[in-house]
Design a protein around this motif. Structure first.
Motif, PDB file in Angstrom:
ATOM      1  N   GLN A   1      13.047 -89.495 -32.514  1.00 43.38           N
ATOM      2  CA  GLN A   1      12.208 -88.329 -32.221  1.00 43.38           C
ATOM      3  C   GLN A   1      11.175 -88.603 -31.137  1.00 43.38           C
ATOM      4  O   GLN A   1      10.908 -87.765 -30.288  1.00 43.38           O
ATOM      5  N   VAL A   2      10.559 -89.788 -31.171  1.00 46.29           N
ATOM      6  CA  VAL A   2       9.498 -90.051 -30.186  1.00 46.29           C
ATOM      7  C   VAL A   2      10.065 -90.557 -28.872  1.00 46.29           C
ATOM      8  O   VAL A   2       9.388 -90.545 -27.853  1.00 46.29           O
ATOM      9  N   CYS A   3      11.312 -91.028 -28.873  1.00 47.47           N
ATOM     10  CA  CYS A   3      11.874 -91.597 -27.654  1.00 47.47           C
ATOM     11  C   CYS A   3      13.365 -91.260 -27.593  1.00 47.47           C
ATOM     12  O   CYS A   3      14.215 -92.126 -27.793  1.00 47.47           O
TER      13      CYS A   3
ATOM     14  N   LEU B   1      12.590 -91.497 -36.821  1.00 48.69           N
ATOM     15  CA  LEU B   1      11.304 -91.338 -36.140  1.00 48.69           C
ATOM     16  C   LEU B   1      11.390 -91.859 -34.710  1.00 48.69           C
ATOM     17  O   LEU B   1      10.886 -91.242 -33.766  1.00 48.69           O
ATOM     18  N   ALA B   2      12.032 -93.016 -34.545  1.00 49.29           N
ATOM     19  CA  ALA B   2      12.158 -93.617 -33.207  1.00 49.29           C
ATOM     20  C   ALA B   2      12.894 -92.674 -32.268  1.00 49.29           C
ATOM     21  O   ALA B   2      12.496 -92.470 -31.119  1.00 49.29           O
TER      22      ALA B   2
END
Lengths: 422, 422
Positions: free
Chosen positions: A56-58, A53-54
């Motif tokens: 993906q967002v950054c 997730l990390a």
């Protein structure tokens, strides 16, 4: 009544079913009359999911402070779930974050070191008869009061540090193997479980790639003299007790501990270096400035006709690009002709206090590899360790050859489970 | 430069893609020259997944303290991910837990109330130019220092409480609807978005079942006079500003706010109660002792021949078993003959400051329902509200009939998204 600290890894709590089994073991320990403090890692896949997730967002690489905030939620989840499972078995349980448990660290997000443990709330909860759960792998930075993580193997270190601060009788590390073995049972089927290992021997084993306990955890246990009992989460077998100093082992009882191997390193050779005092130092200073730890080193004999020499050293594979870049920057100043790097290497080590009192160990070691047709690239030794570098493809054969040459095998069959590293 | 507090609900951050969109909006607000504090709920399904795990490991019902420890990890994850997404857009962002942000609460796990907010670390981070994220829905109990949660709608309350403590210029609540409507657009297609609503009117709307803002959040905003701007996460439409007192609205401008409905209540009737002073009080005392909030009440005219009467009241559906049990326990003492309960009811309410200055509202209200062939079960009114109880099946028709009778419809088409309630 003893005070027992237990640590369970991520694979031991990977599902609701496993969490209930872990809770049963904890409750059993409590009902046997012990005070119990438990450190639990994040559930099986949680960390990978959060990392994904990390990313993906950054995609540019998340800031370390926020990464720690994110990842520490994993232990919060697993610890509170284990507390609930204990509750459903009729015992009181309270879970605490690293910060609440007083795990105070440096501010190095992602790789913080424990500075102090002030377990006042843990002690209060124990005094009220509660089983205490502490989120592993995490703490709070002394200066900024931000949430930090301890890096790989951090939950083991949390458990040992808590055991030290609480003056616990033992720190039990539950894992997916039955204890410390004379070699990795996935490579050597007749590898033997060790009943006891001294802190120094365990340190050498961990430093040489034995993965059951991380180096920092063993260092901590040795410094505070915390006996560490390595056991399987899945069986009630006796495991391995890591405790005591090698110095306390009578010479006649000192034996060889085992064979460790490590695939995580690469080899870098600096070719054509002027063979003049100070040039090797320049190479190692350059590498040190990139905060890379060098392991083994070899300097070839200088070729008389050229007055030039080569230096070879090993370092973590992941650090090769940074080391090569730094050295290339300084090529003019250092004056070498070329840098070569090789990732297809492996290190095999023999460890044991018995080495001191048994001459000929090095000879037997090298003969065993020669007989197996394995070429030795580099040798380094300490008082209780011999390590050699071999080709990656030869590593498993090298481990088996040395294990056999020193007659380390046993009858007990080792059980191998899949594991995680946190 | 203004200080803006923004709150995003769980559906606004349900995926990495949505998190990036939310981050863009936050960065836009910052780059427009504002200081920005953001409260984020847990990602879409996180809470349900955690509840499911808790149920699996502790089927007997998990302890509330551990439940709070578990659930608060959800906001920790979403807030750190939003901070990372902001970082990748080139702005500084720091996320804080409720505890770190100074959200101090009572110790009532699962339903704690905010006692105080001491946002020193939030203020420091703002002063250093950072966007600040605060995990919603959570705090730390004043006495035990344990992690607490605020109950349903808690993230909105966190946002409003932070806005009050920081003396923010506005608290923006981003949600899955475009603002506050004259009725639920899923029932009334021509429901109209309101530009402004006074605190008192919003309180009545929330108390009567309007779900966009929770009652406690509106109470907090009114007490500290925090303007609350309800806006859509998905559009840049103007939304609804909730602010100011009804008293400040000139009489000639006072209008009707809207029609609210509520399906969460049930009706209990205590039959054959002695019609003697004090017996009704006994009924309500008994119910109060189980900590159940009663909403509407009706006492029938006593039947002369028997000297007995019936009392009907409404309460949350979930509380019916506890209320019936408590009353049955006291049947001997209170002396009623029977308890009936009915869950197939609904409440429809008309709210608006304009009601005070427009006689005949109650008459029009009842006529509208009569024309639609809907039977009224119970009526209750306040200065700015009329509520009636109708059969569950008639509720949607009742909402539409009243909305039409008071000419509340507009031309703007309402957009409906799926939403969550935390």
């Amino acid at each position: 009544m003893a005070l027992v600290v237990q640590k369970y890894g991520g694979s031991s709590v990977a599902s609701a079913e496993r969490i209930r089994r872990v809770a049963e073991r904890i409750v059993e320990t409590k009902r046997a009359g012990n005070d119990v403090v438990v450190v639990v890692s994040a559930m099986g896949d949680t960390t990978d999911e959060l990392l994904d997730l990390a990313q993906q967002v950054c995609p540019s690489g998340p800031p370390a402070r926020e990464m720690d905030m994110l990842l520490t939620s994993g232990e919060r989840i697993s610890n509170s779930l284990v507390a609930m499972a204990i509750h459903s078995l009729g015992e009181e349980a309270r879970s605490f974050t690293g910060s609440q448990a007083g795990v105070i660290t440096t501010g190095a997000h992602g790789n913080a070191k424990i500075i102090d443990v002030t377990p006042g709330r843990v002690r209060d909860a124990l005094d009220r008869g509660s089983i205490v759960l502490v989120a592993g792998f995490q703490g709070v930075s002394q200066d900024s009061k931000d949430v930090t993580t301890l890096g790989r193997g951090g939950s083991d270190t949390t458990a040992v540090a808590l055991a030290a601060a609480l003056k616990a009788d033992v720190c039990e590390i539950y894992t997916d193997v039955d204890g410390i073995f004379t070699a990795d049972p996935r490579i050597v089927p007749d590898a033997q479980r060790l009943d006891t290992v001294s802190f120094e021997e365990m340190l050498e084993m961990a430093a040489c790639g034995a993965k059951v306990l991380m180096l920092r955890c063993v260092e901590y246990a040795r410094r505070y003299n915390v006996p560490v009992h390595v056991r399987s989460s899945y069986t009630t077998k006796p495991g391995t007790m890591v405790s005591g100093s090698m110095e306390d082992i009578p010479v006649e009882e000192a034996i060889l501990t085992g064979v460790a191997h490590d695939r995580s390193e690469a080899k870098v050779t600096v070719v054509g270096l002027p063979d003049v005092p100070g040039y090797a130092a320049k190479v190692f200073r350059a590498v040190a400035e990139t905060e890379i730890n060098i392991d083994m080193v070899l300097q070839n004999i200088s070729k008389v006709e050229t007055g030039k020499t080569d230096i070879t050293f090993t370092l973590p594979k992941t650090d090769v690009p940074a080391a090569v870049e730094k050295l290339t920057e300084l090529q003019g100043e250092i004056g070498f002709t070329q840098i070569l790097s090789d990732e297809r290497i492996g290190k095999v080590s023999l460890v044991g206090a018995g080495m001191k009192s048994h001459p000929g160990v090095t000879a037997t070691f090298c003969e065993a590899l020669a007989e197996a047709g394995i070429n030795i690239d580099l040798i380094s030794t300490s008082e209780i360790r011999i390590s050699v570098l071999v080709a990656d493809d030869d590593l498993d054969d090298a481990v088996r050859a040395i294990h056999k040459a020193f007659d380390l095998g046993g009858d007990e069959e080792a059980v191998v489970h899949a594991g995680t590293g946190r």
